[in-house]
Write a protein that holds these residues in place. Structure first.
Motif, PDB file in Angstrom:
ATOM      1  N   LEU A   1      38.912  42.157  36.819  1.00 19.23           N
ATOM      2  CA  LEU A   1      38.774  40.701  36.760  1.00 19.23           C
ATOM      3  C   LEU A   1      39.525  40.098  35.580  1.00 19.23           C
ATOM      4  CD1 LEU A   1      35.045  40.183  37.760  1.00 19.23           C
ATOM      5  CD2 LEU A   1      37.077  39.492  39.043  1.00 19.23           C
ATOM      6  N   SER A   2      39.734  40.866  34.529  1.00 18.38           N
ATOM      7  CA  SER A   2      40.462  40.341  33.370  1.00 18.38           C
ATOM      8  C   SER A   2      41.931  40.084  33.708  1.00 18.38           C
ATOM      9  CB  SER A   2      40.352  41.296  32.184  1.00 18.38           C
ATOM     10  OG  SER A   2      41.138  42.451  32.398  1.00 18.38           O
ATOM     11  N   GLN A   3      42.411  40.707  34.773  1.00 14.01           N
ATOM     12  CA  GLN A   3      43.799  40.551  35.194  1.00 14.01           C
ATOM     13  C   GLN A   3      43.992  39.374  36.156  1.00 14.01           C
ATOM     14  OE1 GLN A   3      46.026  42.674  33.762  1.00 14.01           O
ATOM     15  NE2 GLN A   3      44.251  43.538  32.721  1.00 14.01           N
ATOM     16  N   SER A   4      42.888  38.701  36.513  1.00 11.50           N
ATOM     17  CA  SER A   4      42.952  37.664  37.537  1.00 11.50           C
ATOM     18  C   SER A   4      41.961  36.556  37.228  1.00 11.50           C
ATOM     19  CB  SER A   4      42.619  38.299  38.894  1.00 11.50           C
ATOM     20  OG  SER A   4      42.567  37.331  39.890  1.00 11.50           O
ATOM     21  N   GLU A   5      42.217  35.366  37.741  1.00  9.63           N
ATOM     22  CA  GLU A   5      41.253  34.269  37.617  1.00  9.63           C
ATOM     23  C   GLU A   5      40.013  34.551  38.453  1.00  9.63           C
ATOM     24  OE1 GLU A   5      41.118  31.242  35.902  1.00  9.63           O
ATOM     25  OE2 GLU A   5      42.686  32.223  34.738  1.00  9.63           O
ATOM     26  N   SER A   6      40.233  35.107  39.647  1.00 10.32           N
ATOM     27  CA  SER A   6      39.121  35.449  40.533  1.00 10.32           C
ATOM     28  C   SER A   6      39.609  36.435  41.585  1.00 10.32           C
ATOM     29  CB  SER A   6      38.547  34.197  41.204  1.00 10.32           C
ATOM     30  OG  SER A   6      39.500  33.633  42.080  1.00 10.32           O
ATOM     31  N   LEU A   7      38.650  37.154  42.149  1.00 12.92           N
ATOM     32  CA  LEU A   7      38.923  38.107  43.227  1.00 12.92           C
ATOM     33  C   LEU A   7      37.793  38.045  44.232  1.00 12.92           C
ATOM     34  CD1 LEU A   7      39.882  41.323  41.189  1.00 12.92           C
ATOM     35  CD2 LEU A   7      41.451  39.918  42.529  1.00 12.92           C
ATOM     36  N   THR A   8      38.119  38.255  45.497  1.00 11.04           N
ATOM     37  CA  THR A   8      37.057  38.433  46.482  1.00 11.04           C
ATOM     38  C   THR A   8      36.557  39.864  46.355  1.00 11.04           C
ATOM     39  OG1 THR A   8      38.540  39.196  48.229  1.00 11.04           O
ATOM     40  CG2 THR A   8      38.151  36.797  48.090  1.00 11.04           C
ATOM     41  N   ILE A   9      35.404  40.129  46.931  1.00  6.55           N
ATOM     42  CA  ILE A   9      34.876  41.497  46.898  1.00  6.55           C
ATOM     43  C   ILE A   9      35.841  42.443  47.598  1.00  6.55           C
ATOM     44  CG2 ILE A   9      33.015  42.994  47.720  1.00  6.55           C
ATOM     45  CD1 ILE A   9      31.077  40.727  47.138  1.00  6.55           C
ATOM     46  N   GLU A  10      36.458  41.983  48.684  1.00  6.21           N
ATOM     47  CA  GLU A  10      37.418  42.822  49.414  1.00  6.21           C
ATOM     48  C   GLU A  10      38.636  43.140  48.555  1.00  6.21           C
ATOM     49  OE1 GLU A  10      36.011  40.015  50.620  1.00  6.21           O
ATOM     50  OE2 GLU A  10      34.796  40.807  52.263  1.00  6.21           O
ATOM     51  N   GLN A  11      39.146  42.135  47.824  1.00  4.67           N
ATOM     52  CA  GLN A  11      40.280  42.377  46.939  1.00  4.67           C
ATOM     53  C   GLN A  11      39.905  43.361  45.827  1.00  4.67           C
ATOM     54  OE1 GLN A  11      40.861  38.238  45.964  1.00  4.67           O
ATOM     55  NE2 GLN A  11      42.773  38.140  47.145  1.00  4.67           N
ATOM     56  N   LEU A  12      38.698  43.219  45.323  1.00  3.84           N
ATOM     57  CA  LEU A  12      38.223  44.131  44.288  1.00  3.84           C
ATOM     58  C   LEU A  12      38.151  45.557  44.828  1.00  3.84           C
ATOM     59  CD1 LEU A  12      37.156  44.257  41.351  1.00  3.84           C
ATOM     60  CD2 LEU A  12      34.870  43.985  42.318  1.00  3.84           C
ATOM     61  N   ALA A  13      37.633  45.713  46.031  1.00  2.24           N
ATOM     62  CA  ALA A  13      37.540  47.045  46.639  1.00  2.24           C
ATOM     63  C   ALA A  13      38.933  47.639  46.870  1.00  2.24           C
ATOM     64  CB  ALA A  13      36.772  46.972  47.950  1.00  2.24           C
ATOM     65  N   ASP A  14      39.901  46.804  47.247  1.00  2.00           N
ATOM     66  CA  ASP A  14      41.275  47.277  47.429  1.00  2.00           C
ATOM     67  C   ASP A  14      41.898  47.700  46.101  1.00  2.00           C
ATOM     68  OD1 ASP A  14      41.173  46.846  50.152  1.00  2.00           O
ATOM     69  OD2 ASP A  14      42.208  44.908  50.063  1.00  2.00           O
ATOM     70  N   THR A  15      41.499  47.038  45.018  1.00  2.00           N
ATOM     71  CA  THR A  15      42.016  47.347  43.688  1.00  2.00           C
ATOM     72  C   THR A  15      41.373  48.605  43.113  1.00  2.00           C
ATOM     73  OG1 THR A  15      42.393  45.002  43.256  1.00  2.00           O
ATOM     74  CG2 THR A  15      42.275  46.440  41.338  1.00  2.00           C
ATOM     75  N   LEU A  16      40.065  48.731  43.308  1.00  2.00           N
ATOM     76  CA  LEU A  16      39.311  49.844  42.720  1.00  2.00           C
ATOM     77  C   LEU A  16      39.013  50.905  43.772  1.00  2.00           C
ATOM     78  CD1 LEU A  16      36.827  47.768  40.530  1.00  2.00           C
ATOM     79  CD2 LEU A  16      38.969  48.862  39.832  1.00  2.00           C
ATOM     80  N   THR A  17      40.046  51.539  44.250  1.00  2.00           N
ATOM     81  CA  THR A  17      39.898  52.525  45.318  1.00  2.00           C
ATOM     82  C   THR A  17      39.109  53.760  44.884  1.00  2.00           C
ATOM     83  OG1 THR A  17      42.058  53.468  44.788  1.00  2.00           O
ATOM     84  CG2 THR A  17      41.994  51.781  46.501  1.00  2.00           C
ATOM     85  N   GLU A  18      38.989  53.969  43.560  1.00  2.93           N
ATOM     86  CA  GLU A  18      38.238  55.117  43.069  1.00  2.93           C
ATOM     87  C   GLU A  18      36.732  54.923  43.162  1.00  2.93           C
ATOM     88  OE1 GLU A  18      40.068  52.991  41.280  1.00  2.93           O
ATOM     89  OE2 GLU A  18      39.469  52.982  39.186  1.00  2.93           O
ATOM     90  N   LEU A  19      36.291  53.680  43.433  1.00  2.00           N
ATOM     91  CA  LEU A  19      34.861  53.386  43.566  1.00  2.00           C
ATOM     92  C   LEU A  19      34.463  53.247  45.027  1.00  2.00           C
ATOM     93  CD1 LEU A  19      34.327  50.659  40.797  1.00  2.00           C
ATOM     94  CD2 LEU A  19      33.955  53.122  40.630  1.00  2.00           C
TER      95      LEU A  19
END
Length: 84
Positions: free
Chosen positions: A16-34
């Motif tokens: 989130l520090s890299q973006s103003e906001s993210l959807t949960i889906e975008q977050l899941a796409d970013t954090l594939t290790e979780l």
């Protein structure tokens, strides 16, 4: 959990520090290790602590970091810890 791996909450905050906001889906796409479960638990914990803002937009949820200068942070500062 692998002791060398950062906590899911830390990974969410970093994303989130890299973006103003993210959807949960975008977050899941970013954090594939979780896993989805780890993501939801981290979001729940961070939201309850007031470290992130969770908003519903239609059928999606959007996450935003709480910035020190945000009005939300002032309104939701913990009177016990004095945290803003």
């Amino acid at each position: 959990m692998n002791p060398e791996r950062p906590r899911p909450e830390a990974l969410v905050l970093e994303a989130l520090s890299q973006s103003e906001s993210l959807t949960i889906e975008q977050l899941a796409d970013t954090l594939t290790e979780l896993s989805w479960s780890e993501i939801f638990l981290a979001i729940d914990s961070l939201s309850r602590r007031g470290d992130i803002i969770l908003r519903r937009h239609g059928f999606s949820y959007e996450l935003s970091p709480v910035r020190p200068d945000s009005r939300y942070a002032e309104l939701h500062a913990s009177p016990v810890s004095g945290r803003k």
